[in-house]
Design a protein around this motif. Structure first.
Motif, mmCIF file in Angstrom:
data_model
loop_
_atom_site.group_PDB
_atom_site.id
_atom_site.type_symbol
_atom_site.label_atom_id
_atom_site.label_comp_id
_atom_site.label_asym_id
_atom_site.label_seq_id
_atom_site.Cartn_x
_atom_site.Cartn_y
_atom_site.Cartn_z
ATOM 1 N N ARG A 165 0.822 -1.213 0.000
ATOM 2 C CA ARG A 165 0.000 0.000 0.000
ATOM 3 C C ARG A 165 0.857 1.265 0.000
ATOM 4 O O ARG A 165 0.502 2.262 -0.622
ATOM 5 N N MET A 166 1.993 1.227 0.685
ATOM 6 C CA MET A 166 2.821 2.426 0.805
ATOM 7 C C MET A 166 4.202 2.027 1.304
ATOM 8 O O MET A 166 4.308 1.313 2.301
ATOM 9 N N SER A 167 5.254 2.467 0.618
ATOM 10 C CA SER A 167 6.609 2.111 1.040
ATOM 11 C C SER A 167 7.589 3.213 0.662
ATOM 12 O O SER A 167 7.296 4.062 -0.186
ATOM 13 N N LEU A 168 8.753 3.179 1.295
ATOM 14 C CA LEU A 168 9.812 4.127 0.962
ATOM 15 C C LEU A 168 10.458 3.731 -0.359
ATOM 16 O O LEU A 168 10.577 2.529 -0.669
ATOM 17 N N PRO A 169 10.907 4.702 -1.149
ATOM 18 C CA PRO A 169 11.606 4.357 -2.395
ATOM 19 C C PRO A 169 12.825 3.481 -2.119
ATOM 20 O O PRO A 169 13.639 3.776 -1.243
ATOM 21 N N GLY A 170 12.896 2.373 -2.841
ATOM 22 C CA GLY A 170 14.039 1.475 -2.717
ATOM 23 C C GLY A 170 14.005 0.545 -1.532
ATOM 24 O O GLY A 170 14.940 -0.253 -1.338
ATOM 25 N N ALA A 171 12.947 0.589 -0.728
ATOM 26 C CA ALA A 171 12.871 -0.289 0.442
ATOM 27 C C ALA A 171 12.534 -1.714 0.013
ATOM 28 O O ALA A 171 11.941 -1.952 -1.042
ATOM 29 N N VAL A 172 12.930 -2.670 0.853
ATOM 30 C CA VAL A 172 12.543 -4.060 0.660
ATOM 31 C C VAL A 172 11.695 -4.486 1.855
ATOM 32 O O VAL A 172 11.763 -3.888 2.929
ATOM 33 N N ASN A 173 10.898 -5.508 1.653
ATOM 34 C CA ASN A 173 9.986 -5.958 2.695
ATOM 35 C C ASN A 173 10.511 -7.212 3.374
ATOM 36 O O ASN A 173 10.917 -8.171 2.722
ATOM 37 N N CYS A 174 10.500 -7.183 4.713
ATOM 38 C CA CYS A 174 10.818 -8.361 5.519
ATOM 39 C C CYS A 174 10.051 -8.216 6.830
ATOM 40 O O CYS A 174 10.443 -7.425 7.695
ATOM 41 N N PRO A 175 8.912 -8.908 6.990
ATOM 42 C CA PRO A 175 8.110 -8.756 8.207
ATOM 43 C C PRO A 175 8.956 -8.935 9.466
ATOM 44 O O PRO A 175 9.930 -9.705 9.488
ATOM 45 N N GLY A 176 8.573 -8.213 10.529
ATOM 46 C CA GLY A 176 9.402 -8.144 11.731
ATOM 47 C C GLY A 176 9.801 -9.467 12.316
ATOM 48 O O GLY A 176 10.928 -9.643 12.795
ATOM 49 N N GLY A 177 8.900 -10.429 12.304
ATOM 50 C CA GLY A 177 9.231 -11.736 12.847
ATOM 51 C C GLY A 177 10.228 -12.511 12.020
ATOM 52 O O GLY A 177 10.814 -13.500 12.475
#
Length: 538
Positions: A165-177
Motif C-alpha cells: 500500500r505504501m513504502s519508501l523508495p528502494g525499500a525491501v519488505n521483511c516482516p518483523g518476525g
C-alpha cells in the motif's frame, strides 16, 4: 437488563487486574468506536463478530470475562453488553460480568480511557525505545545518507500487504518476525548499516531492537516515525511494490538457527516438547494458547496441528487481537526455531511470564474448514460463484466484509453493512425484495443469514465462494465507499488510508504513540514502569 449480580465494580476490577489470575476484559463495540476511548487492557471483539471470534480469543470457557465500553452507561451501551453477555453464556462461558459505573467513576479508581488500537503493544514499543535507547535516524538524515550511499538497505518490517500500500523508495519488505531469519544473508559486510521502518513507530523500534538483541554486528537504526514521518518530512512514497527479502538458503538458515539458539540460551527462554504442551493444554484451570508464528505462506503449505497462525512480528505488534486472556500461557512454534525465539523474547519482556518455545510437533496439510457456521444456511440458500450473477439478479447485495476491504473493491451495487442491527437497518432504509449476503469471513455471512432469514418475507441467499472468486462471479469490481447502510466504524482506518485523515491525522497519531508511555505509567496491571518518571517532549 443486567442484574446487580452480573456487575463488577471498578474497585474490584482494579484488584483483579493487579492479581496473578486469568481474566479477559472485553469491549464489544466496533473497532472504530472502540478506538475513540477504551480501557487499557480491553480486547476489542465487536458484537457482530462475537460468535465467530470469541473461541479463538478466549478458548477456555471458565475464563472470567468482564464486559466494558467507554462508561457512558446509556441504553445503547447497556443493551449491547446485555446482548453480548447472553451470547457468551449461550456458548458456555461460565462467568461473564459487566463493568459498573461511569467513566468518571472508573477514573477515580485509576482506570483511564485510551484512544487508538493495540494500546498495550504500542506502549511497550515506547517503553523499549526509552529503556533500551534504540538508535534511530530521522527521515532527513536517511535521505541524505542514501543520497551518498544508495546501497544502504532500508527494510520495511510490516506484512507484505501493508508494504504494497505504501513504502519508501528502494525499500525491501521483511516482516518483523522474519528479520533474524531472512536478513543476515543480505548483510555480508558487518560495517553496513541497516534501517528498519514501519508505518509509524512500534514495529520500527521492535524490529531494530530485534536485530540488536540477536547479536547482529551491523549498525542498526529505526526510522524515526516510519513512513508517516517520511511523508511529513516532504519525501515521496511508492505504491504497489512487492520486493521481498527471500527465505534463507540452507547455509543462511543454519546461521539464523545458531544465532537464535544463542539468544534463546542467553535469555533462558524455556523449550518444551509436544507432550508437555498437551499436558499444559489439558489443564482445566489454565488457558494455553498455541501459535504457529511462521509466515502465512508457510502456514498454508503445512501447519502445526491445532495451532493458530500468528506471524511473530504481528503477534508482538497487536498481542491483544490474538490473546484475549491476561496471565495465560503461550506456546510458540516455528520449525526453524528462530521466529518463535523472537516472539518469545518480546512477549516475555512485555509482561507475559509464561511463554514457551515448542521444539517440534505434528504437522498437517489437509485444508482447514472454510466455514464453521455453514450449517446455518440450507443448501437452497447457497450461491456458488458460477451461478451467483444469474441468481442474484434483482436482489440487493449486502457486503459484510471489513470496510477497508469494501473500500478496495466490491461487487457492483453492493451495500456495505454491519451485522449488528442488520434487520432494523434494512427496514429503516426501505429495502425490500430478495437479498444476497456476502462477507470475506464466511462465518459472518452465515450468522447474518440466521439473524434475518426467518423475519424476511423474500428470499435470503448467501454467497459461498472464496473472496478471490468474487470478481469473476460479479464482473468488474467497484472501489470507493459510496453505497453504505452503515458508517465505516467497524475498523480503525490508518491515517494514510482514504478514510484515515491524511497528514493532520499522521501528526496526531505519532503524538499519540509517543504519549502512550506517559499515560500508561500507573495503569492497574501494567508492570512496565521506567525507573524514573517519563518526561516526554511535546
Amino acid at each position: 437488563m443486567i442484574s446487580t449480580a452480573e456487575l463488577i465494580s471498578p474497585k474490584d476490577l482494579v484488584a483483579d487486574l493487579e492479581r496473578e489470575r486469568e481474566l479477559c476484559l472485553l469491549d464489544v463495540r466496533d473497532q472504530g468506536v472502540y478506538a475513540r476511548g477504551h480501557l487499557f487492557f480491553a480486547r476489542c471483539l465487536s458484537l457482530s463478530q462475537l460468535e465467530a471470534g470469541i473461541e479463538r480469543l478466549v478458548p477456555r470457557k471458565g475464563t472470567p470475562i468482564v464486559l466494558c465500553d467507554d462508561g457512558r452507561q446509556d441504553a445503547t451501551s447497556l443493551n449491547r453488553m446485555a446482548s453480548a453477555r447472553a451470547v457468551l453464556m449461550s456458548l458456555g462461558y461460565e462467568t461473564v460480568r459487566c463493568l459498573d459505573g461511569s467513566a468518571a467513576e472508573w477514573e477515580r479508581h485509576g482506570l483511564k480511557l485510551f484512544e487508538g488500537i493495540y494500546v498495550p503493544s504500542k506502549a511497550f514499543g515506547e517503553y523499549i525505545e526509552h529503556v533500551d535507547e534504540t538508535p534511530s535516524i530521522s527521515p532527513e538524515e536517511l535521505h541524505a545518507l542514501r543520497s551518498d550511499n544508495p546501497g544502504i538497505p532500508v527494510v520495511d518490517c510490516r506484512p507484505l500487504e501493508e508494504f504494497r500500500r505504501m513504502s519508501l523508495p528502494g525499500a525491501v519488505n521483511c516482516p518483523g518476525g522474519e528479520l533474524i531469519y531472512r536478513l543476515p544473508a543480505l548483510l555480508e559486510a558487518p560495517e553496513l548499516p541497516v534501517v528498519i521502518n514501519c508505518a509509524g513507530r512500534t514495529r520500527s523500534i521492535i524490529g531494530a531492537q530485534t536485530l540488536i538483541a540477536s547479536g547482529i554486528p551491523n549498525p542498526v537504526y529505526a526510522l524515526r516515525n516510519g513512513t508517516m514521518g517520511w511523508e511529513l518530512a516532504g519525501f515521496s512514497v511508492e505504491h504497489g511494490k512487492s520486493l521481498e527479502v527471500e527465505r534463507p538458503d540452507a547455509a543462511a538458515m543454519q546461521g539464523a538457527r545458531a544465532m537464535a539458539g544463542t539468544w534463546r540460551s542467553a535469555e533462558k527462554i524455556p523449550v518444551i516438547s509436544w507432550d508437555k504442551y498437551l499436558e499444559m493444554e489439558s489443564a482445566d484451570d489454565r488457558t494455553t494458547y498455541l501459535f504457529d508464528v511462521r509466515d502465512p505462506k508457510e502456514f498454508a503449505e503445512a501447519r502445526l496441528t491445532g495451532a493458530r497462525n500468528a506471524p511473530a512480528g504481528q503477534l508482538v505488534q497487536c498481542t491483544d487481537t490474538y490473546i484475549g486472556t491476561l496471565r495465560s500461557r503461550i506456546v510458540l512454534f516455528d520449525d526453524a526455531g528462530v521466529r518463535n525465539t523472537m516472539a518469545a523474547y518480546w512477549l516475555r519482556r512485555s509482561g507475559w511470564r509464561e511463554v514457551f518455545v515448542l521444539d517440534e510437533g505434528p504437522m498437517e496439510t489437509t485444508p482447514q474448514g472454510i466455514c464453521r457456521f455453514a450449517h446455518l444456511v440450507p443448501p437452497e440458500a447457497r450461491l456458488a460463484a458460477e451461478t451467483a450473477r444469474a441468481r442474484s439478479e434483482g436482489a440487493t447485495l449486502l457486503d459484510l466484509s471489513p470496510s477497508g476491504v469494501f473500500l478496495q473493491g466490491h461487487a457492483p451495487g453492493a451495500l456495505f453493512t454491519l451485522r449488528e442491527g442488520l434487520l432494523e437497518r434494512l427496514l429503516g432504509a426501505g429495502i425490500r425484495g430478495p437479498l444476497v449476503i456476502m462477507a470475506r469471513d464466511p462465518d459472518i455471512a452465515c450468522l447474518a443469514y440466521r439473524d434475518i432469514a426467518s423475519n424476511w418475507p423474500d428470499d435470503v441467499m448467501v454467497l459461498f465462494a472464496d473472496h478471490g472468486e468474487w470478481p469473476a462471479a460479479f464482473g468488474d469490481f467497484e472501489s470507493g465507499f459510496v453505497n453504505s447502510l452503515s458508517p465505516p466504524q467497524d475498523m480503525w482506518h490508518t491515517p494514510s488510508s482514504p478514510l484515515g485523515g491524511g497528514k493532520p491525522a499522521m501528526v496526531e497519531y505519532l503524538n499519540w504513540e509517543v504519549d502512550l508511555l506517559y499515560r500508561a505509567e500507573n495503569e492497574p496491571g501494567w508492570a512496565l514502569r521506567p525507573q524514573q518518571s517519563v518526561q516526554l517532549p511535546r
